[in-house]
Design a protein around this motif. Structure first.
Motif, PDB file in Angstrom:
ATOM      1  N   GLY A 307       0.926  -1.064  -0.070  1.00  0.00           N
ATOM      2  CA  GLY A 307      -0.060  -0.006  -0.085  1.00  0.00           C
ATOM      3  C   GLY A 307       1.019   1.172  -0.130  1.00  0.00           C
ATOM      4  O   GLY A 307       1.524   1.346  -0.855  1.00  0.00           O
ATOM      5  N   VAL A 308       0.871   2.121   1.100  1.00  0.00           N
ATOM      6  CA  VAL A 308       1.880   3.129   1.242  1.00  0.00           C
ATOM      7  C   VAL A 308       2.881   2.356   1.564  1.00  0.00           C
ATOM      8  O   VAL A 308       3.147   1.725   2.755  1.00  0.00           O
ATOM      9  CB  VAL A 308       1.469   4.012   2.363  1.00  0.00           C
ATOM     10  N   GLN A 323      -4.850   2.411   4.779  1.00  0.00           N
ATOM     11  CA  GLN A 323      -5.354   3.707   4.365  1.00  0.00           C
ATOM     12  C   GLN A 323      -6.306   3.031   3.279  1.00  0.00           C
ATOM     13  O   GLN A 323      -6.258   2.006   2.838  1.00  0.00           O
ATOM     14  CB  GLN A 323      -4.366   4.472   3.507  1.00  0.00           C
ATOM     15  N   GLN A 324      -7.491   3.962   3.058  1.00  0.00           N
ATOM     16  CA  GLN A 324      -8.577   3.622   2.377  1.00  0.00           C
ATOM     17  C   GLN A 324      -8.075   3.387   0.895  1.00  0.00           C
ATOM     18  O   GLN A 324      -8.208   2.390   0.117  1.00  0.00           O
ATOM     19  CB  GLN A 324      -9.611   4.399   2.153  1.00  0.00           C
ATOM     20  N   ALA A 325      -7.017   4.281   0.301  1.00  0.00           N
ATOM     21  CA  ALA A 325      -6.257   4.101  -0.946  1.00  0.00           C
ATOM     22  C   ALA A 325      -5.697   2.674  -1.253  1.00  0.00           C
ATOM     23  O   ALA A 325      -5.836   2.015  -2.173  1.00  0.00           O
ATOM     24  CB  ALA A 325      -5.394   5.019  -1.007  1.00  0.00           C
ATOM     25  N   THR A 326      -5.170   2.142  -0.070  1.00  0.00           N
ATOM     26  CA  THR A 326      -4.593   0.707   0.130  1.00  0.00           C
ATOM     27  C   THR A 326      -5.545  -0.306   0.013  1.00  0.00           C
ATOM     28  O   THR A 326      -5.409  -1.268  -1.221  1.00  0.00           O
ATOM     29  CB  THR A 326      -3.719   0.566   1.256  1.00  0.00           C
ATOM     30  N   ASP A 328      -8.551   0.167  -1.583  1.00  0.00           N
ATOM     31  CA  ASP A 328      -9.048   0.053  -2.966  1.00  0.00           C
ATOM     32  C   ASP A 328      -7.958  -0.606  -3.686  1.00  0.00           C
ATOM     33  O   ASP A 328      -8.383  -1.158  -4.839  1.00  0.00           O
ATOM     34  CB  ASP A 328      -9.293   1.567  -3.235  1.00  0.00           C
ATOM     35  N   LYS A 329      -6.809  -0.313  -3.790  1.00  0.00           N
ATOM     36  CA  LYS A 329      -5.649  -1.006  -4.558  1.00  0.00           C
ATOM     37  C   LYS A 329      -5.890  -2.383  -4.636  1.00  0.00           C
ATOM     38  O   LYS A 329      -5.968  -2.950  -5.567  1.00  0.00           O
ATOM     39  CB  LYS A 329      -4.450  -0.165  -4.236  1.00  0.00           C
ATOM     40  N   LYS A 332      -8.591  -3.851  -6.262  1.00  0.00           N
ATOM     41  CA  LYS A 332      -8.411  -3.820  -7.863  1.00  0.00           C
ATOM     42  C   LYS A 332      -7.674  -4.987  -8.270  1.00  0.00           C
ATOM     43  O   LYS A 332      -7.889  -5.480  -9.287  1.00  0.00           O
ATOM     44  CB  LYS A 332      -7.722  -2.235  -8.134  1.00  0.00           C
TER      45      LYS A 332
END
Length: 461
Positions: A307-308, A323-326, A328-329, A332
């Motif tokens: 992630g980060v 993190q939410q971005a992680t 989502d990644k 995907k």
């Protein structure tokens, strides 16, 4: 993509009823023969083998949180017999024969861990299987085939490694756009928290106390200072892996790299029939920003990846929250490899830290002058590596000259990481370059992107 639970250490603990209660902390100043700092796989395996070999030794373990709080209770559950290394780098300090011996010793950890689990009655959902590193584009296919050729050049037989084509891969797991896969045989899938908790209980049965809620402030010759008192011991083992940078004087020794995992809801039998995965293989890919996955005991998919990648100053997470971005990644990645899962709910997400040496090669060692030993820098492959570390540290502490103590990773010195902000800039640049390289290869670049090679040069990967 929303997730039901984020953090709380890991899903593996939710799977066994939640995180364990704390054992008592260090009761004050004490004296021991051996003090082990860290109650993860490395510290526990070391205590297990050392106490069996020398029952008279007074061994104690001190742990900041609870046994298995770190990567040992959060990892992807790959008991692979693999470890972070470069055969060529190790050969410079040894010989081809030495590296081959190390390779064989590491692969033997799969049977060793399973044997101990059976002996100690540890039910860790262990299942023997294969590891599949799938290729989904031309560049990845070239790398996967090169991995197989490289393994064979180091005398690994077809009993241990192989390569399967697209049709064979899809018959195992219906990965979208699969072109083939590098296969590592005779590995296993485990439930990490079950393994580490069972190992902690086995160590206690041998008479080794584990003092939790005890933060180590410093380590020096003959002395481990904590917030609960001082442990004076002739021999000390630092088994702190991704948390090593938090100890005074070790800030630049190993970089604390972050990795994260999401777990789906249980899949229906209909969906499993579409995907396959009947062999419960551990699944990764040949991308530069690789992923790792397993089919769990109760029919979920656990999908992990970066992630980060790194927090400034080697900072670590807060009890696994990611993190939410992680999230989502990772979702995907899961739905790209397995589009059949697009409608599934994510039940849990978490992250953890792993230790990365400057040359990305794991080490184990013992300094006779200070009486301090260490093991780690596993770069995400600690489930198997830590077992060999424990047996090797046993021999080093007892002063025994054995096949294990002569392996080329023993007492191998590695230079420190650069100070901040160079560390942060280097790691984030590396992963940005990897990301762009993967994107270019996914769009049809018929070879490995040169950006990936640049990323490797920046960080010594």
């Amino acid at each position: 993509m929303d997730v039901k639970k984020n953090g709380d250490v890991s899903f593996w603990y939710a799977d066994i009823g939640g995180v364990p209660g704390y054992r008592p902390p260090l009761p004050g100043d004490i004296v021991a023969d051996v003090c082990i700092v860290g109650a993860g796989y490395t510290g526990l395996w070391t205590a297990y083998y050392l106490k069996q070999a020398a029952p008279h030794l007074n061994i104690v373990i001190v742990e900041k949180e609870f046994a298995g709080f770190g990567a040992s209770g959060r990892n992807g559950g790959w008991l692979s017999g693999g470890f972070s290394w470069s055969r060529e780098k190790y050969e410079k300090a040894s010989s081809r024969a030495g590296v081959i011996a190390m390779q064989a010793a590491m692969m033997g950890t799969v049977n060793e861990v399973i044997s101990v689990a059976e002996t100690e009655g540890i039910d860790a959902d262990i299942r023997r299987t294969d590891e599949l590193l799938v290729a989904t584009n031309e560049a990845q296919e070239q790398r996967a085939k090169a991995m197989y050729a490289h393994a064979r050049s180091w005398e690994l037989s077809d009993e241990r490694v192989g390569y399967i084509d697209a049709a064979q891969m899809r018959r195992r797991i219906a990965v979208h756009n699969a072109r083939g896969a590098f296969v590592i045989k005779k590995v296993a899938r485990v439930q990490p928290a079950k393994l580490v908790q069972g190992l902690a209980r086995a160590v206690e049965r041998l008479g080794v106390p584990i003092y939790e809620q005890t933060t180590v402030l410093s380590i020096e010759k003959g002395k481990v200072a904590t917030n609960r008192g001082v442990v004076r011991a002739e021999k000390i083992i630092r088994a702190t892996e991704g948390f090593t940078a938090g100890i005074a004087g070790h800030e630049r020794l190993w970089l604390a790299l972050n990795s994260a995992i999401v777990v789906t809801e249980p899949l229906s039998e209909k969906l499993w029939s579409e995907i396959g995965w009947d062999g419960y293989e551990v699944l990764g890919d040949a991308a530069h920003t690789y992923c790792y996955a397993q089919r769990t005991r109760e029919g979920r998919i656990a999908m992990g990846g970066r992630g980060v990648p790194y927090r400034f100053g080697s900072k670590t997470d807060v009890r696994g929250v990611t993190q939410q971005a992680t999230i989502d990644k990772l979702h995907k990645i899961l739905t790209t490899l397995l589009p059949q899962t697009s409608g599934l709910r994510l039940d849990h997400a978490w992250c953890g830290t792993l230790g990365v040496p400057r040359d990305w090669c794991t080490t184990v060692g013992f300094d006779k002058q200070t009486g301090i030993g260490w093991a780690g820098g596993y770069v995400g492959l600690g489930v198997s590596t830590s077992n060999l570390s424990g047996r090797t540290l046993r021999d080093l502490l007892l002063g025994n000259d054995t096949d294990l103590t002569r392996l080329p990773w023993v007492n191998r010195t590695v230079r420190k990481w650069e100070p901040e902000p160079l560390r942060w800039l280097g790691v984030h640049s590396m992963y940005q370059l990897y990301r762009i390289a993967d994107e270019r290869e996914a769009k049809g670049l018929p070879r490995t992107s040169r950006l990936a090679a640049l990323a490797d040069r920046i960080t010594g990967h």
